[in-house]
Motif scaffolding. Structure first.
Motif, PDB file in Angstrom:
ATOM      1  N   GLY A 286     -11.575  46.311  14.310  1.00  0.00           N
ATOM      2  CA  GLY A 286     -12.700  46.057  15.201  1.00  0.00           C
ATOM      3  C   GLY A 286     -14.012  45.817  14.467  1.00  0.00           C
ATOM      4  O   GLY A 286     -14.953  45.247  15.038  1.00  0.00           O
ATOM      5  N   ARG A 290     -14.256  40.471  17.554  1.00  0.00           N
ATOM      6  CA  ARG A 290     -15.221  40.350  18.641  1.00  0.00           C
ATOM      7  C   ARG A 290     -15.257  41.611  19.490  1.00  0.00           C
ATOM      8  O   ARG A 290     -16.338  42.048  19.926  1.00  0.00           O
ATOM      9  N   TRP A 291     -14.085  42.249  19.721  1.00  0.00           N
ATOM     10  CA  TRP A 291     -14.064  43.435  20.570  1.00  0.00           C
ATOM     11  C   TRP A 291     -14.704  44.636  19.890  1.00  0.00           C
ATOM     12  O   TRP A 291     -14.897  45.688  20.530  1.00  0.00           O
ATOM     13  N   GLU A 293     -17.719  44.339  18.834  1.00  0.00           N
ATOM     14  CA  GLU A 293     -19.124  44.128  19.144  1.00  0.00           C
ATOM     15  C   GLU A 293     -19.399  44.176  20.646  1.00  0.00           C
ATOM     16  O   GLU A 293     -20.483  44.567  21.072  1.00  0.00           O
ATOM     17  N   TRP A 295     -17.487  45.484  24.307  1.00  0.00           N
ATOM     18  CA  TRP A 295     -16.352  46.246  24.818  1.00  0.00           C
ATOM     19  C   TRP A 295     -15.350  45.326  25.518  1.00  0.00           C
ATOM     20  O   TRP A 295     -15.729  44.538  26.381  1.00  0.00           O
ATOM     21  N   PRO A 296     -14.067  45.409  25.170  1.00  0.00           N
ATOM     22  CA  PRO A 296     -13.055  44.525  25.770  1.00  0.00           C
ATOM     23  C   PRO A 296     -12.644  45.001  27.159  1.00  0.00           C
ATOM     24  O   PRO A 296     -13.048  46.061  27.630  1.00  0.00           O
ATOM     25  N   ARG A 297     -11.771  44.216  27.783  1.00  0.00           N
ATOM     26  CA  ARG A 297     -11.351  44.509  29.160  1.00  0.00           C
ATOM     27  C   ARG A 297     -10.532  45.782  29.265  1.00  0.00           C
ATOM     28  O   ARG A 297     -10.482  46.403  30.327  1.00  0.00           O
ATOM     29  N   TRP A 298      -9.893  46.205  28.157  1.00  0.00           N
ATOM     30  CA  TRP A 298      -9.036  47.378  28.258  1.00  0.00           C
ATOM     31  C   TRP A 298      -9.804  48.690  28.074  1.00  0.00           C
ATOM     32  O   TRP A 298      -9.208  49.752  27.940  1.00  0.00           O
ATOM     33  N   VAL A 303     -16.508  47.396  29.897  1.00  0.00           N
ATOM     34  CA  VAL A 303     -16.170  46.008  29.643  1.00  0.00           C
ATOM     35  C   VAL A 303     -17.395  45.110  29.711  1.00  0.00           C
ATOM     36  O   VAL A 303     -18.215  45.194  30.628  1.00  0.00           O
TER      37      VAL A 303
END
Length: 377
Positions: A286, A290-291, A293, A295-298, A303
């Motif tokens: 990480g 990109r995730w 920087e 927060w990802p969907r999971w 998010v």
């Protein structure tokens, strides 16, 4: 009346927002002032630990580096040693550290000469390195890895019979944690002094001519290499511990595997550490993904929001620092009577920690943006 109610509601919301902003400002003031309070904190820590050294030197009990039973010992370089020999040195170093810290903190009142500055920096960085790395053993990484389970271990008897938390965090280990806190304080104090005496911003280090390697584009390149090295360095440890859990004596003798199988919870702990290590490798990625920087969907409730710098940097730096002493201990131990798998993979913790620290620095250089104190970009 409706207008009055709305007015009161608006006033209450404004007061609440003001209180929240005030609380946030207090938190910011407390932490953002670290370049100013860190030298004083380091001086106080040194004075207190030096006083403890004087107490041990005159025959006081509780000397933390003395000879004790094997199950209460550590692998610190100072253990076992005699209080009559080492304690006076602790007292002298503590007193010198207290003076050094005060001089660093009061630098703004009088310009130090080049010789004084060099001496203070040498003493400061030497203490920071000794306290955080040289005098440590595997205790730091064990506490970080097992912190959620320490209480469970203490009261359930896993992985063996314990009589309370004192059987896990006994004084010789507690002392190493105290040393680590001192090392962190000396790191902050010396870094702030070094920047201040060079005319740089004490918070971000900017103000002079920036080196090419600190540019975001450059940091992105060598940061990816650092992440790759960090992830690869953890694989040998993970593979051996997983193999042991499933009954394959990879790198160890059959007899040693049988002993671990007969010890309740031992192989499970190894598997848990391997899983944590693998998860750490994913999180390390990480630092260049990109995730790392945004927060990802999971990640529920986060998010799309930017990942705070401290959210990524603080845990990554902590793990990087505690890995190195553990790896150095394995290198110092040298022998491996039960097979290479017991020590060789853990020796790579030194490489892992150094690479993770470099990757974290690259992440910071890419994302630090404009300094909120000096407004430099």
């Amino acid at each position: 009346m409706a207008h009055a109610v709305e007015s009161r509601n608006g006033q209450a919301e404004a007061e609440t927002a003001a209180e929240t902003a005030a609380e946030a400002a207090v938190r910011r003031r407390w932490w953002s002032g670290w370049p100013h309070w860190a030298p004083y904190a380091a001086a106080v820590w040194s004075l207190l630990y030096g006083a403890a050294g004087l107490y041990w030197a005159v025959g006081g009990g509780g000397y933390p580096f003395g000879l004790v039973a094997q199950d209460r010992s550590t692998a610190s370089l100072l253990e076992p040693s005699r209080a009559a020999v080492v304690a006076p040195v602790i007292a002298a170093v503590g007193l010198a550290g207290a003076v050094c810290g005060v001089l660093m903190a009061r630098r703004g009142q009088r310009q130090h000469t080049r010789g004084v500055r060099r001496t203070l920096l040498t003493l400061g960085w030497a203490q920071a390195l000794a306290l955080t790395v040289v005098l440590q053993d595997y205790t730091l990484i064990a506490v970080v890895a097992f912190s959620p389970l320490l209480v469970v271990f203490a009261f359930t008897g896993v992985p063996g019979p314990q009589d309370g938390i004192g059987d896990i965090l006994y004084w010789h280990r507690d002392n190493l944690l105290i040393l680590f806190v001192g090392g962190v304080l000396w790191t902050l104090a010396t870094l702030a002094y070094q920047r201040r005496t060079r005319g740089l911003c004490t918070h971000c280090g900017r103000g002079g001519r920036a080196a090419a390697w600190t540019a975001p584009q450059s940091a992105a390149r060598w940061g990816r290499t650092a992440v790759l090295v960090a992830v690869l360095s953890s694989i040998p440890y993970d593979v051996t511990r997983v193999a042991w859990f499933f009954g394959y004596p990879l790198g160890i003798t059959d007899a040693f595997l049988k002993d671990m199988q007969d010890t309740p919870g031992m192989l499970g702990i190894g598997l848990g550490l391997a899983v944590l290590s693998t998860a750490g490798g994913v999180l390390t990625h990480g630092l260049v993904a990109r995730w790392g920087e945004v927060w990802p969907r999971w990640v529920p409730f986060k998010v799309g929001r930017p990942v705070g710098l401290a959210t990524a940097i603080v845990p990554a730096l902590l793990v990087a620092v505690v890995l190195i002493p553990g790896g150095l201990q394995m290198i110092r131990s040298g022998n491996h009577p039960f097979g290479w798998g017991t020590t060789y993979p853990a020796m790579l913790w030194v490489v892992w920690g150094a690479a993770l620290g470099a990757a974290t620095l690259a992440y910071y250089l890419r994302r630090r943006g404009t300094c909120g104190h000096c407004a430099r970009t």
